[in-house]
Design a protein around this motif. Structure first.
Motif, PDB file in Angstrom:
ATOM      1  N   ALA A   4       0.831  -1.204   0.000  1.00 40.15           N
ATOM      2  CA  ALA A   4       0.000   0.000   0.000  1.00 40.15           C
ATOM      3  C   ALA A   4       0.864   1.253   0.000  1.00 40.15           C
ATOM      4  O   ALA A   4       0.598   2.202  -0.728  1.00 40.15           O
ATOM      5  CB  ALA A   4      -0.936  -0.010   1.194  1.00 40.15           C
ATOM      6  N   SER A   5       1.916   1.280   0.807  1.00 38.57           N
ATOM      7  CA  SER A   5       2.740   2.484   0.849  1.00 38.57           C
ATOM      8  C   SER A   5       3.536   2.648  -0.445  1.00 38.57           C
ATOM      9  O   SER A   5       3.804   3.770  -0.867  1.00 38.57           O
ATOM     10  CB  SER A   5       3.661   2.477   2.071  1.00 38.57           C
ATOM     11  OG  SER A   5       4.586   1.423   1.981  1.00 38.57           O
ATOM     12  N   TYR A   7       2.363   1.780  -3.379  1.00 38.30           N
ATOM     13  CA  TYR A   7       1.373   2.287  -4.318  1.00 38.30           C
ATOM     14  C   TYR A   7       1.125   3.773  -4.065  1.00 38.30           C
ATOM     15  O   TYR A   7       1.051   4.567  -5.009  1.00 38.30           O
ATOM     16  CB  TYR A   7       0.070   1.484  -4.190  1.00 38.30           C
ATOM     17  CG  TYR A   7      -0.949   1.803  -5.254  1.00 38.30           C
ATOM     18  CD1 TYR A   7      -0.701   1.514  -6.592  1.00 38.30           C
ATOM     19  CD2 TYR A   7      -2.164   2.395  -4.920  1.00 38.30           C
ATOM     20  CE1 TYR A   7      -1.640   1.801  -7.572  1.00 38.30           C
ATOM     21  CE2 TYR A   7      -3.100   2.691  -5.893  1.00 38.30           C
ATOM     22  CZ  TYR A   7      -2.841   2.386  -7.220  1.00 38.30           C
ATOM     23  OH  TYR A   7      -3.760   2.677  -8.189  1.00 38.30           O
ATOM     24  N   THR A   8       1.042   4.155  -2.806  1.00 37.31           N
ATOM     25  CA  THR A   8       0.871   5.562  -2.451  1.00 37.31           C
ATOM     26  C   THR A   8       2.048   6.382  -2.953  1.00 37.31           C
ATOM     27  O   THR A   8       1.868   7.491  -3.480  1.00 37.31           O
ATOM     28  CB  THR A   8       0.697   5.729  -0.931  1.00 37.31           C
ATOM     29  OG1 THR A   8      -0.483   5.013  -0.532  1.00 37.31           O
ATOM     30  CG2 THR A   8       0.562   7.181  -0.529  1.00 37.31           C
ATOM     31  N   ILE A  11       1.581   6.951  -6.621  1.00 34.13           N
ATOM     32  CA  ILE A  11       0.567   7.977  -6.840  1.00 34.13           C
ATOM     33  C   ILE A  11       1.170   9.357  -6.593  1.00 34.13           C
ATOM     34  O   ILE A  11       1.001  10.280  -7.397  1.00 34.13           O
ATOM     35  CB  ILE A  11      -0.667   7.736  -5.943  1.00 34.13           C
ATOM     36  CG1 ILE A  11      -1.440   6.506  -6.435  1.00 34.13           C
ATOM     37  CG2 ILE A  11      -1.571   8.972  -5.889  1.00 34.13           C
ATOM     38  CD1 ILE A  11      -2.536   6.035  -5.504  1.00 34.13           C
ATOM     39  N   GLU A  12       1.890   9.489  -5.484  1.00 33.80           N
ATOM     40  CA  GLU A  12       2.492  10.776  -5.146  1.00 33.80           C
ATOM     41  C   GLU A  12       3.508  11.214  -6.208  1.00 33.80           C
ATOM     42  O   GLU A  12       3.591  12.404  -6.540  1.00 33.80           O
ATOM     43  CB  GLU A  12       3.132  10.727  -3.774  1.00 33.80           C
ATOM     44  CG  GLU A  12       2.104  10.662  -2.655  1.00 33.80           C
ATOM     45  CD  GLU A  12       2.712  10.493  -1.273  1.00 33.80           C
ATOM     46  OE1 GLU A  12       3.936  10.245  -1.162  1.00 33.80           O
ATOM     47  OE2 GLU A  12       1.954  10.609  -0.292  1.00 33.80           O
ATOM     48  N   ILE A  53      -4.004  13.329  -5.193  1.00 39.56           N
ATOM     49  CA  ILE A  53      -3.652  12.065  -4.528  1.00 39.56           C
ATOM     50  C   ILE A  53      -4.921  11.280  -4.218  1.00 39.56           C
ATOM     51  O   ILE A  53      -4.982  10.060  -4.435  1.00 39.56           O
ATOM     52  CB  ILE A  53      -2.814  12.327  -3.263  1.00 39.56           C
ATOM     53  CG1 ILE A  53      -1.408  12.789  -3.655  1.00 39.56           C
ATOM     54  CG2 ILE A  53      -2.743  11.079  -2.377  1.00 39.56           C
ATOM     55  CD1 ILE A  53      -0.568  13.303  -2.501  1.00 39.56           C
ATOM     56  N   SER A  54      -5.950  11.963  -3.758  1.00 34.89           N
ATOM     57  CA  SER A  54      -7.224  11.307  -3.463  1.00 34.89           C
ATOM     58  C   SER A  54      -7.829  10.681  -4.718  1.00 34.89           C
ATOM     59  O   SER A  54      -8.374   9.572  -4.673  1.00 34.89           O
ATOM     60  CB  SER A  54      -8.190  12.321  -2.849  1.00 34.89           C
ATOM     61  OG  SER A  54      -9.418  11.716  -2.545  1.00 34.89           O
ATOM     62  N   GLN A  57      -5.892   7.527  -5.323  1.00 32.29           N
ATOM     63  CA  GLN A  57      -6.225   6.487  -4.343  1.00 32.29           C
ATOM     64  C   GLN A  57      -7.620   5.924  -4.571  1.00 32.29           C
ATOM     65  O   GLN A  57      -7.847   4.735  -4.374  1.00 32.29           O
ATOM     66  CB  GLN A  57      -6.103   7.047  -2.927  1.00 32.29           C
ATOM     67  CG  GLN A  57      -4.677   7.326  -2.521  1.00 32.29           C
ATOM     68  CD  GLN A  57      -4.565   8.110  -1.228  1.00 32.29           C
ATOM     69  OE1 GLN A  57      -5.454   8.870  -0.840  1.00 32.29           O
ATOM     70  NE2 GLN A  57      -3.438   7.942  -0.546  1.00 32.29           N
ATOM     71  N   SER A  58      -8.553   6.757  -4.983  1.00 32.24           N
ATOM     72  CA  SER A  58      -9.937   6.317  -5.155  1.00 32.24           C
ATOM     73  C   SER A  58     -10.203   5.668  -6.503  1.00 32.24           C
ATOM     74  O   SER A  58     -11.014   4.751  -6.598  1.00 32.24           O
ATOM     75  CB  SER A  58     -10.899   7.510  -5.019  1.00 32.24           C
ATOM     76  OG  SER A  58     -10.830   8.050  -3.731  1.00 32.24           O
TER      77      SER A  58
END
Length: 149
Positions: A4-5, A7-8, A11-12, A53-54, A57-58
């Motif tokens: 998850a981190s 992937y975050t 995204i970032e 970012i949202s 993530q969504s």
């Protein structure tokens, strides 16, 4: 680092690249950045970054990568001005269409609404094309194109 981190972080990184691209594009009608948020530049930038970012993530990294930076920027600006949840707006649009489309009683109406949105998009594209042509003609005639909305 968890999945998850990681992937975050991806995204970032995409969001940071989009923001870097936006930093090279002036605000104004010629670039499509017709709207901007008022306020402290650092706070506005932080808000746009969080909203992008949202979205990632969504709705996923692919959508975030595929959407032009200017479109993301303007989506964030309009949704903030209208006090709408930026990512939630997109998620609702997709989910609402899917539910209506896969329901036999509403499938045709859902598709008609999609065609209506596509028609609206074509109107926007045509208006932008006409505005760009007018601005170019003004410049070529020795004038200056508008710099604001």
């Amino acid at each position: 680092m968890t999945c998850a981190s990681g992937y975050t972080a991806e995204i970032e990184a995409v969001v940071d690249a989009k923001l870097a691209e936006l930093a090279t594009i002036p605000v104004g009608p010629l670039t499509g950045r017709r709207l901007e948020l008022a306020g402290d530049e650092a706070n506005v930038s932080a808000y746009v970054r969080r909203a992008m970012i949202s979205i990632g993530q969504s709705l996923g990294l692919h959508l975030l990568k595929a959407t032009p930076a200017v479109v993301l920027d303007q989506l964030c600006v309009v949704s903030a001005a209208k006090d709408h949840d930026t990512a939630g707006l997109l998620k609702s649009l997709i989910n609402s269409f899917l539910v209506a489309y896969v329901t036999p009683e509403t499938c045709d109406r859902a598709f008609a609404h999609l065609e209506g949105l596509e028609g609206l998009r074509a109107e926007v594209s045509e208006a932008r094309r006409k505005r760009a042509t007018t601005n170019l003609a003004t410049i070529l005639a020795g004038g200056t194109a508008p710099t604001k909305h």
